[in-house]
Design a protein around this motif. Structure first.
Motif, short mmCIF file in Angstrom:
data_model
loop_
_atom_site.label_atom_id
_atom_site.label_comp_id
_atom_site.label_asym_id
_atom_site.label_seq_id
_atom_site.Cartn_x
_atom_site.Cartn_y
_atom_site.Cartn_z
N PRO A 1 16.96 67.41 -10.71
CA PRO A 1 15.68 66.89 -10.23
C PRO A 1 15.64 66.42 -8.78
O PRO A 1 14.80 66.88 -8.00
CB PRO A 1 15.40 65.72 -11.20
CG PRO A 1 16.13 66.09 -12.44
CD PRO A 1 17.38 66.77 -11.97
N GLU A 2 16.52 65.51 -8.37
CA GLU A 2 16.43 64.95 -7.03
C GLU A 2 16.57 66.02 -5.96
O GLU A 2 15.79 66.07 -5.01
CB GLU A 2 17.49 63.86 -6.85
CG GLU A 2 17.59 63.28 -5.44
CD GLU A 2 16.39 62.47 -5.01
OE1 GLU A 2 16.29 62.16 -3.80
OE2 GLU A 2 15.55 62.12 -5.86
N THR A 3 17.56 66.88 -6.09
CA THR A 3 17.78 67.87 -5.05
C THR A 3 16.74 68.99 -5.09
O THR A 3 16.25 69.42 -4.05
CB THR A 3 19.20 68.47 -5.15
OG1 THR A 3 19.42 68.95 -6.48
CG2 THR A 3 20.25 67.43 -4.81
N PHE A 4 16.39 69.46 -6.27
CA PHE A 4 15.43 70.55 -6.35
C PHE A 4 14.03 70.09 -5.94
O PHE A 4 13.31 70.82 -5.25
CB PHE A 4 15.42 71.17 -7.75
CG PHE A 4 16.50 72.21 -7.95
CD1 PHE A 4 16.19 73.55 -8.04
CD2 PHE A 4 17.84 71.85 -8.03
CE1 PHE A 4 17.17 74.52 -8.21
CE2 PHE A 4 18.84 72.79 -8.20
CZ PHE A 4 18.50 74.14 -8.29
N PHE A 5 13.62 68.89 -6.36
CA PHE A 5 12.34 68.34 -5.91
C PHE A 5 12.33 68.22 -4.39
O PHE A 5 11.36 68.58 -3.73
CB PHE A 5 12.09 66.97 -6.53
CG PHE A 5 11.43 66.96 -7.88
CD1 PHE A 5 10.19 66.39 -8.08
CD2 PHE A 5 12.08 67.49 -8.99
CE1 PHE A 5 9.59 66.35 -9.32
CE2 PHE A 5 11.50 67.46 -10.25
CZ PHE A 5 10.24 66.89 -10.42
N THR A 6 13.42 67.68 -3.83
CA THR A 6 13.48 67.43 -2.39
C THR A 6 13.43 68.73 -1.60
O THR A 6 12.67 68.86 -0.63
CB THR A 6 14.77 66.67 -2.03
OG1 THR A 6 14.74 65.38 -2.66
CG2 THR A 6 14.90 66.47 -0.53
N VAL A 7 14.23 69.70 -1.99
CA VAL A 7 14.25 70.97 -1.26
C VAL A 7 12.92 71.69 -1.40
O VAL A 7 12.37 72.22 -0.42
CB VAL A 7 15.42 71.85 -1.74
CG1 VAL A 7 15.31 73.26 -1.14
CG2 VAL A 7 16.75 71.21 -1.36
#
Length: 324
Positions: A121-127
C-alpha cells in the motif's frame, strides 16, 4: 493486543511493545487482525518526533498492513469478515489489530502472501499518485528514479517498466545497482562513485519524469538534466529541503516542479488512488507480472531492529513486521 509504542522521540530503542485495548471500528471502518505491516521512512521520522500523526490517527506507528477482517463498523459493506485485505492506514499498523476505512483497503491480489501484500500500500499508493497522476508518465518516456533500491524505488522501477517507460535509477552501491537492473531498470548509476547528472549528460539521457526523495543538491542537478517539458516530483528531502539551485532551466525548458505527501490526505482522496490501483495495477500483481521485493521480515516485538536496519540503508526493497 500487543502494539509498538514510541516511548519518547529518539533512536530505534524507543520502540517498545505495550498492551493496548483492541480498537472498535466506527462508521465505514473495518477491524483487521494484522498479519504483517510494512516499515517505511515516515515511521522513522515519526519515531524521531519529526512527523506527527494527523489528527485522529493513532500514536502507534505503521502506515500499511495486511491481514484478515474480523469486524465491520456501521455502514461498512465493501468487505465481509474473513476477507483478506491490505490497506493504507494513517497510523496504528504496528499492532496485532488495526482500523482502516473500507475505502482505503484493497483485496490481497491472488497468489500473494499476506507478508507480500503488506509491502504494497504505502509504496504503490505513493508511486502511483506521484508518477502517474501528478507527473503523467507515458509509455516511451524516460523515468529517473532516485534511491532505486528503496521500497519506493523498487516499486517505481517495476511500475515504470510495466507501463512502458525507459527507467534510469540511482543507488548507493554496485550491488544495489545490479538489483535495480534485475528488477527491470534499463540503466543504473552508483551515486557514490559517479555524478548522475554527468553520466546522464554524457549518454544524452534526458528524463521526462524525475521521482526524487533526496532533495538538497540533487535538485539543481535534476533541473540540469531534465528534458524539455519534464516533470520533477519531490516526495522527500533526505538531504534537506533548503538548498541553492539555478532555477533558469525551469523556465527555459518549461518544466513542472511539484511534490506531494500522502499521509494527511482525506479518506476520499486515498480511495481514488486505491480504485485506480485496483483497476490498473492489481491485475498485474494477480497474474505474477509484478511482485513486491521483500528484503527481510522481523517479528512485531523486534520493531526496533527493523528500524535500525532501515536507517543503515543496507536493505534492497521492503522491510516487514510480522504480527501473526
Amino acid at each position: 493486543m500487543t502494539a509498538i509504542a514510541i516511548t519518547a522521540p529518539g533512536g530505534p530503542e524507543v520502540l517498545r511493545p505495550v498492551r493496548l485495548p483492541v480498537p472498535v471500528p466506527g462508521a465505514g471502518e473495518v477491524l483487521v487482525r494484522v498479519h504483517a505491516a510494512g516499515v517505511n521512512r515516515p515511521d522513522v521520522l515519526q519515531r524521531k518526533g519529526a512527523y506527527p500523526p494527523p489528527p485522529g490517527a493513532p500514536d502507534t506507528p505503521g502506515l500499511e498492513i495486511a491481514g484478515e477482517i474480523v469486524a465491520l463498523g456501521d455502514g461498512a459493506r465493501r468487505f465481509e469478515t474473513g476477507d483478506r485485505i491490505c490497506a493504507l492506514v494513517p497510523g496504528g499498523g504496528y499492532a496485532e489489530y488495526a482500523l482502516v476505512h473500507e475505502d482505503n483497503a484493497l483485496p490481497v491480489p491472488g497468489g500473494l502472501s499476506l507478508q507480500e501484500a503488506s509491502a504494497l500500500p504505502e509504496t504503490f499508493f505513493t508511486v502511483w499518485t506521484n508518477v502517474f497522476d501528478r507527473a503523467q508518465l507515458k509509455a516511451g518516456e524516460i523515468l529517473l528514479v532516485h534511491g532505486g533500491s528503496s521500497g519506493i524505488g523498487t516499486t517505481a522501477i517495476m511500475l515504470g517498466k510495466a507501463f512502458g517507460a525507459v527507467v534510469v535509477t540511482t543507488a548507493g552501491s554496485d550491488e544495489k545497482c545490479r538489483a535495480c537492473l534485475e528488477l527491470g531498470a534499463d540503466f543504473a548509476i552508483n551515486y557514490r562513485t559517479q555524478d548522475f547528472a554527468a553520466v546522464l549528460s554524457e549518454r544524452a539521457l534526458r528524463p521526462n519524469v524525475i521521482l526524487d526523495m533526496v532533495g538538497g543538491d540533487y535538485v539543481d542537478r535534476n533541473l540540469k538534466v531534465a528534458a524539455m517539458h519534464a516533470r520533477i516530483v519531490m516526495i522527500a528531502f533526505q538531504k534537506g529541503s533548503r538548498f541553492e539551485a539555478d532555477w533558469m532551466p525551469l523556465m527555459l525548458k518549461r518544466l513542472t516542479f511539484t511534490g506531494s505527501t500522502l499521509r494527511t490526505r482525506s479518506v476520499a482522496e486515498k480511495a481514488t488512488i486505491a480504485r485506480a490501483l485496483e483497476a490498473q495495477v492489481w491485475p498485474l500483481l494477480a497474474d505474477g507480472r509484478l511482485k513486491p521485493l521483500i528484503f527481510r521480515t522481523f517479528p512485531l516485538a523486534e520493531a526496533a531492529a527493523a528500524h535500525a536496519l532501515m536507517e543503515s540503508s543496507e536493505h534492497i526493497g521492503k522491510i516487514v513486521l510480522t504480527a501473526g
